[in-house]
Scaffold this active site. Structure first.
Site, PDB file in Angstrom:
ATOM      1  N   THR A 102      23.749  32.959  35.304  1.00  0.00           N
ATOM      2  CA  THR A 102      23.052  33.947  34.459  1.00  0.00           C
ATOM      3  C   THR A 102      22.326  33.260  33.309  1.00  0.00           C
ATOM      4  O   THR A 102      21.160  33.569  33.017  1.00  0.00           O
ATOM      5  CB  THR A 102      24.089  34.942  33.879  1.00  0.00           C
ATOM      6  OG1 THR A 102      24.804  35.511  34.956  1.00  0.00           O
ATOM      7  CG2 THR A 102      23.426  36.029  33.058  1.00  0.00           C
ATOM      8  N   ASP A 158      36.441  31.343  35.161  1.00  0.00           N
ATOM      9  CA  ASP A 158      36.576  29.926  35.520  1.00  0.00           C
ATOM     10  C   ASP A 158      36.626  29.002  34.303  1.00  0.00           C
ATOM     11  O   ASP A 158      37.051  27.860  34.414  1.00  0.00           O
ATOM     12  CB  ASP A 158      35.399  29.481  36.406  1.00  0.00           C
ATOM     13  CG  ASP A 158      35.274  30.314  37.668  1.00  0.00           C
ATOM     14  OD1 ASP A 158      36.282  30.917  38.076  1.00  0.00           O
ATOM     15  OD2 ASP A 158      34.174  30.363  38.244  1.00  0.00           O
ATOM     16  N   ASP A 204      20.291  38.492  43.284  1.00  0.00           N
ATOM     17  CA  ASP A 204      19.177  39.052  42.497  1.00  0.00           C
ATOM     18  C   ASP A 204      18.653  38.129  41.416  1.00  0.00           C
ATOM     19  O   ASP A 204      18.453  38.537  40.262  1.00  0.00           O
ATOM     20  CB  ASP A 204      19.582  40.409  41.874  1.00  0.00           C
ATOM     21  CG  ASP A 204      20.025  41.403  42.930  1.00  0.00           C
ATOM     22  OD1 ASP A 204      19.353  41.481  43.975  1.00  0.00           O
ATOM     23  OD2 ASP A 204      21.044  42.079  42.741  1.00  0.00           O
ATOM     24  N   GLY A 263      38.499  29.574  40.440  1.00  0.00           N
ATOM     25  CA  GLY A 263      38.048  28.581  39.460  1.00  0.00           C
ATOM     26  C   GLY A 263      36.828  27.798  39.897  1.00  0.00           C
ATOM     27  O   GLY A 263      36.311  26.978  39.164  1.00  0.00           O
ATOM     28  N   HIS A 271      40.713  38.180  43.981  1.00  0.00           N
ATOM     29  CA  HIS A 271      40.045  38.962  42.933  1.00  0.00           C
ATOM     30  C   HIS A 271      40.994  39.706  42.000  1.00  0.00           C
ATOM     31  O   HIS A 271      40.534  40.302  41.020  1.00  0.00           O
ATOM     32  CB  HIS A 271      39.037  39.927  43.567  1.00  0.00           C
ATOM     33  CG  HIS A 271      37.879  39.200  44.193  1.00  0.00           C
ATOM     34  ND1 HIS A 271      37.964  38.624  45.434  1.00  0.00           N
ATOM     35  CD2 HIS A 271      36.648  38.911  43.725  1.00  0.00           C
ATOM     36  CE1 HIS A 271      36.821  38.028  45.715  1.00  0.00           C
ATOM     37  NE2 HIS A 271      36.009  38.183  44.699  1.00  0.00           N
ATOM     38  N   ARG A 284      62.348  27.891  49.518  1.00  0.00           N
ATOM     39  CA  ARG A 284      61.051  27.689  50.183  1.00  0.00           C
ATOM     40  C   ARG A 284      60.083  26.955  49.277  1.00  0.00           C
ATOM     41  O   ARG A 284      60.264  26.907  48.060  1.00  0.00           O
ATOM     42  CB  ARG A 284      60.409  29.046  50.485  1.00  0.00           C
ATOM     43  CG  ARG A 284      60.996  29.761  51.663  1.00  0.00           C
ATOM     44  CD  ARG A 284      60.391  31.158  51.760  1.00  0.00           C
ATOM     45  NE  ARG A 284      60.819  31.810  52.990  1.00  0.00           N
ATOM     46  CZ  ARG A 284      60.765  33.115  53.180  1.00  0.00           C
ATOM     47  NH1 ARG A 284      60.322  33.914  52.216  1.00  0.00           N
ATOM     48  NH2 ARG A 284      61.154  33.627  54.315  1.00  0.00           N
TER      49      ARG A 284
HETATM   50  O1  F6P Z   1      33.018  32.555  39.122  1.00  0.00           O
HETATM   51  C1  F6P Z   1      34.053  33.488  39.187  1.00  0.00           C
HETATM   52  C2  F6P Z   1      34.642  33.544  40.561  1.00  0.00           C
HETATM   53  O2  F6P Z   1      35.683  34.490  40.558  1.00  0.00           O
HETATM   54  C3  F6P Z   1      35.101  32.215  41.124  1.00  0.00           C
HETATM   55  O3  F6P Z   1      36.342  31.813  40.595  1.00  0.00           O
HETATM   56  C4  F6P Z   1      35.113  32.509  42.588  1.00  0.00           C
HETATM   57  O4  F6P Z   1      34.912  31.341  43.358  1.00  0.00           O
HETATM   58  C5  F6P Z   1      33.932  33.421  42.759  1.00  0.00           C
HETATM   59  O5  F6P Z   1      33.675  33.986  41.501  1.00  0.00           O
HETATM   60  C6  F6P Z   1      34.165  34.528  43.753  1.00  0.00           C
HETATM   61  O6  F6P Z   1      32.991  35.274  43.848  1.00  0.00           O
HETATM   62  P1  F6P Z   1      32.835  36.589  44.715  1.00  0.00           P
HETATM   63  O7  F6P Z   1      33.198  37.752  43.825  1.00  0.00           O
HETATM   64  O8  F6P Z   1      31.412  36.609  45.089  1.00  0.00           O
HETATM   65  O9  F6P Z   1      33.782  36.505  45.871  1.00  0.00           O
END
Ligand code: F6P
Length: 364
Positions: free
Chosen positions: A120, A143, A78, A186, A288, A178
């Site tokens: 942004t 990041d 967007d 990042g 995430h 292991r």
């Molecule tokens: O910029 C933050 C971030 O979490 C990065 O570390 C990662 O590459 C990206 O966003 C992941 O984005 P999405 O939520 O679109 O998978």
């Protein structure tokens, strides 16, 4: 200068812990300290394109300080200057920025607080430069790669998740003798991998700023075995790449406005380590988890300070600026400085040298 009466606030880009703490600080400072009205804008710039704005009161922000995510919603697509539309069965990217201006004018928004990362702040800058829309930026991202500020909120919370995960992998790696590979986020900056790697005692840390040689990685692991350490922890940033090679892309998205979706380097490195050392290797991709949940106390404080200072900047009429952290102070820098100078790890920095001195391998 026009007197400010109403401010709009939006969160855009990937979410991170601390967004709600900023929104709360903006709303409370605006209403209590300066008597401004506040409008919430839903889902980043999409809310301005789709006229999706609503009044934000103190009651709306009550209890949100420790909550992860954003009550406003967010979007990492967007971009009003390259907005995706389907026309006659075809995908096109069009400029809908005038629609945004109409929403701003219709709702009598005098200034916008844009809480987000580099993407942004670049959009905010374009509205400021092209249309003269008063904008004040607040730097967010796990990041920690935004220019002009020592640190962004969200980074510390992500670091906690990554560090505690390395701690957990440590004990199971040791029990089973292991190699444990952990892939962290990042993007093109290795801050999370470097800081969590050092804080969690990683034996190898691979970051985008230092392209690695897999033979050197294997040597570090084998050297540890010779010293009686029959396990190793390898922390890999999602944007790490081999010398002369490229990043591993998880999915090619057919949208030029979307950032490349990284992911998979952990498995590549894990397979190669197993092949070269003969040691059983397992891979964990944190993903995430690093972006979710409650912000750390450090991030709550930083986010609150940023929110308060953003409204103070508005009161002082300082637009086209972003609040930033410098040493112990909150200062302001131009949006241009923030958006155009990404922060990267310096391979010759003290922290990298220190980690090397302690025996951590960087694959070089
Ligand atoms: O910029 C933050 C971030 O979490 C990065 O570390 C990662 O590459 C990206 O966003 C992941 O984005 P999405 O939520 O679109 O998978």
């Amino acid at each position: 200068m026009k007197r400010v009466k109403r401010i709009g606030v939006l969160t855009a880009g990937g979410d991170c812990p601390g967004l709600n703490a900023v929104i709360r600080a903006v709303v409370k400072t605006a209403i209590n300290e300066y008597g401004y009205e506040v409008l919430g804008i839903r889902d980043g710039f999409a809310g301005l394109i789709k006229k999706n704005v609503f009044p934000l009161t103190e009651r709306d922000v009550s209890g949100i300080l420790p909550r992860g995510g954003t009550i406003l919603g967010t979007s990492n697509r967007d971009n009003p200057f390259k907005y995706k539309v389907e026309k006659d069965g075809k995908t096109e990217f069009v400029d809908v920025s005038e629609q945004v201006i109409k929403t701003i004018e219709y709702n009598e928004i005098d200034v916008i607080v844009s809480i987000g990362g580099d993407g942004t702040q670049s959009i905010a800058l374009e509205f400021y430069e092209r249309y003269g829309v008063p904008m004040v930026g607040v730097p967010k991202t796990i990041d920690n790669d935004l220019g002009g500020t020592d640190v962004t909120f969200g980074f510390d919370s992500a670091l906690q998740v990554a560090t505690f995960s390395i701690d957990k992998l440590h004990s199971t790696a040791e029990s089973h003798h292991r190699v444990m590979v952990i892939e962290v986020m990042g993007r093109d900056a290795g801050w999370i991998a470097l800081h969590a790697g050092v804080a969690g005692g990683g034996d190898v840390i691979l970051i985008p700023e230092i392209p690695y040689d897999i033979d050197k990685v294997a040597e570090t692991i084998e050297r540890r075995v010779k010293k009686g350490k029959r396990f190793s922890l390898v922390v890999v940033s999602e944007g790490a790449k081999p010398k002369g090679g490229d990043v591993v892309v998880k999915k090619i998205v057919d949208d030029p406005t979307m950032p490349i979706r990284l992911g998979g380097i952990g498995n590549k490195v894990g397979d190669e380590i197993e092949e070269k050392t003969g040691m059983e290797t397992r891979v964990t991709v944190l993903g995430h988890l690093q972006r979710g949940g409650s912000p750390s106390p450090f991030d709550r404080l930083l986010a609150t300070r940023f929110g308060y200072h953003a409204v103070k900047l508005i009161h002082e009429g300082k637009f086209g600026q972003m609040v930033a952290s410098k040493g112990n102070d909150i200062v302001n820098v131009s949006l241009a400085e923030a958006a155009r100078n990404p922060r990267r790890v310096d391979p010759n920095s003290d922290i990298v040298k220190m980690a090397m001195a302690l025996g951590t391998g960087f694959g070089i």
